[in-house]
Design an enzyme around this catalytic site. Structure first.
Site, mmCIF file in Angstrom:
data_model
loop_
_atom_site.group_PDB
_atom_site.id
_atom_site.type_symbol
_atom_site.label_atom_id
_atom_site.label_comp_id
_atom_site.label_asym_id
_atom_site.label_seq_id
_atom_site.Cartn_x
_atom_site.Cartn_y
_atom_site.Cartn_z
ATOM 1 N N ALA A 123 1.153 -0.880 -0.285
ATOM 2 C CA ALA A 123 0.295 -0.053 -0.137
ATOM 3 C C ALA A 123 0.490 1.208 0.210
ATOM 4 C CB ALA A 123 -1.049 0.362 1.023
ATOM 5 N N LYS A 124 -0.108 2.300 -0.083
ATOM 6 C CA LYS A 124 1.028 3.385 -0.454
ATOM 7 C C LYS A 124 -0.327 5.209 -0.322
ATOM 8 C CE LYS A 124 5.307 4.518 -0.257
ATOM 9 N NZ LYS A 124 5.946 4.527 0.510
#
Length: 435
Positions: A123-124
């Site tokens: 994720a980011k």
């Protein structure tokens, strides 16, 4: 017609992902992803699943500024994959961050976690703002409102943020507190990269640089080179670069070149890295004017004759314009995407081993995993134990990729994508698609 031929004929491999410039890190990643997908003969459905994020969130973040005016910022969180476990990835605050950049970085985290054998997906996150123009109280209100907007996304069993560009342990503390207040209990495991007193882990700040050096030593061992006989060049003198330079220096390597934003610094007889770190600390975190080395350009630094080159600064530093001028035996990518995809073949043709970023700088996410484990247990480890376990996991990851490299007669970078994608794809097949 094979799956591989079918997808080439239909142009299927060219569909996923944004159309970015020719040397964008995302484009480089997608080219390498496509190569691995062909080796693994992924079918069209599996390719599409792995090439696209499972969730993208864009939120508006209204903040009451110190002036009393309301300013609205835009925030993002992209979960690329959560097949291996809760998604994991940093949050960056920057004026130019956008959803396409965040998508690219999230996908990198998926492969990085798989390669490091960490049970997380990728994720980011990001907020489009200039933190240098915000007061501390404005930054806190921005962080807390962003967190409030992500309460249904974040969670120790769902999605776990961490620091990234322009975010630090204080911002992680605000995220943890905001989430905890809404959960009506203290939930330290919802973020990593926190202050030690709030459940952070010893060794977290040095973890990425330490991991870089662990895989550097593993690569040198495969080439039959002793570290104390090697000349090393490190581009970048931030957290990753300075720690990498210091640990290589402590291994007995002769560090002949270092650099920061002010330029490169070269001494053919070697630089005392402890002295250089102290100089930078007392000089506004800058090497400007360092008296024990000759000033050169960053371009010249990359072309120095050496055994080990560690680019730990920015992306796209080695491309077709300078790849043929690199004079190193091993390149270890401390930064994300410092070598463009169209430079890989040049380096391979010159017999230069490249340890790819998704392995080399995975020390940070590995110790973030350790922090999460410690928070869940409520029992914390010594720094010596953290470092020992980090070294073991990084060395095991290198050995896994080296075995794949030998099996398929490909480069370490290609092996990294083959290993990571195969692990996620195999896990997905075993879990199946919920309908």
């Amino acid at each position: 017609m094979s799956n591989k031929e079918k997808m080439r004929t239909t142009g299927y491999y060219k569909e996923p992902g944004p159309k970015l410039n020719e040397e964008s890190p995302f484009k480089s990643m997608m080219e390498r992803f496509q190569f691995a997908a062909e080796i693994l003969e992924l079918d069209e459905g599996m390719f599409q699943y792995l090439a696209n994020p499972v969730k993208q969130i864009t939120v508006s973040i209204p903040v009451v500024m110190d002036s009393g005016d309301i300013q609205v910022f835009e925030g993002y969180r992209v979960i690329h994959d959560n097949v291996l476990g809760p998604s994991k990835g940093g949050i960056r605050f920057a004026p130019d961050v956008n959803i396409e950049e965040v998508k690219a970085l999230a996908s990198w985290m998926t492969w990085k976690c798989a390669i490091a054998n960490v049970p997380f997906g990728g994720a980011k996150g990001g907020v489009r703002c200039d933190p240098k123009k915000l007061s501390t109280s404005e930054l806190e209100r921005l962080t807390r409102r962003y967190t409030a907007n992500m309460l249904e996304v974040f969670g120790p069993d769902r999605d776990i943020p961490a620091p990234d560009m322009n975010t630090d342990e204080q911002i992680m503390a605000w995220i943890m507190d905001t989430y905890s207040m809404n959960a009506h209990k203290t939930e330290t495991a919802v973020v990593t990269g926190k202050p030690i007193i709030l459940g952070g882990s010893h060794g977290r700040k040095e973890a990425t640089g330490r991991g870089v050096v662990t895989v550097t030593l593993a690569a040198l061992n495969k080439l039959g080179l002793a570290p104390n006989k090697c000349r090393t060049v490190v581009q970048g003198f931030g957290n990753v670069g300075s720690v990498s330079a210091k640990l290589m220096y402590e291994q007995g390597a002769k560090v002949i070149g270092i650099s920061d934003i002010t330029g490169g610094y070269y001494n053919k007889n070697g630089i005392d890295i402890i002295d250089a770190i102290e100089f930078a600390k007392n000089n506004g975190n800058s090497l400007e004017g360092y008296p024990e080395a000759d000033k050169i350009t960053n371009e010249e630094l990359l072309q120095l004759d050496c055994d080990v080159l560690i680019p730990a600064a920015k992306e796209d530093q080695i491309s077709p314009r300078n790849a043929d001028k690199i004079n190193a035996r091993v390149i270890v990518e401390g930064a994300n995407g410092p070598v463009t995809a169209n430079a890989d073949a040049i380096l391979e043709g010159n017999d230069i081993m490249v340890v790819p970023d998704i392995l080399a700088n995975a020390g940070g996410v590995t110790v973030s995993y350790f922090e999460w484990v410690q928070d869940r247990q409520g029992y914390f480890w010594t720094e010596e134990r953290v470092n020992r376990r980090l070294n073991r996991m990084m060395r095991a990851a290198f050995d896994n990729l080296f075995n794949v490299k030998e099996e398929h007669n490909i480069t370490l970078r290609q092996a990294a994508y083959v290993f990571g994608i195969n692990k996620v794809a195999t896990t997905l097949r075993m879990r199946g698609i919920y309908a």
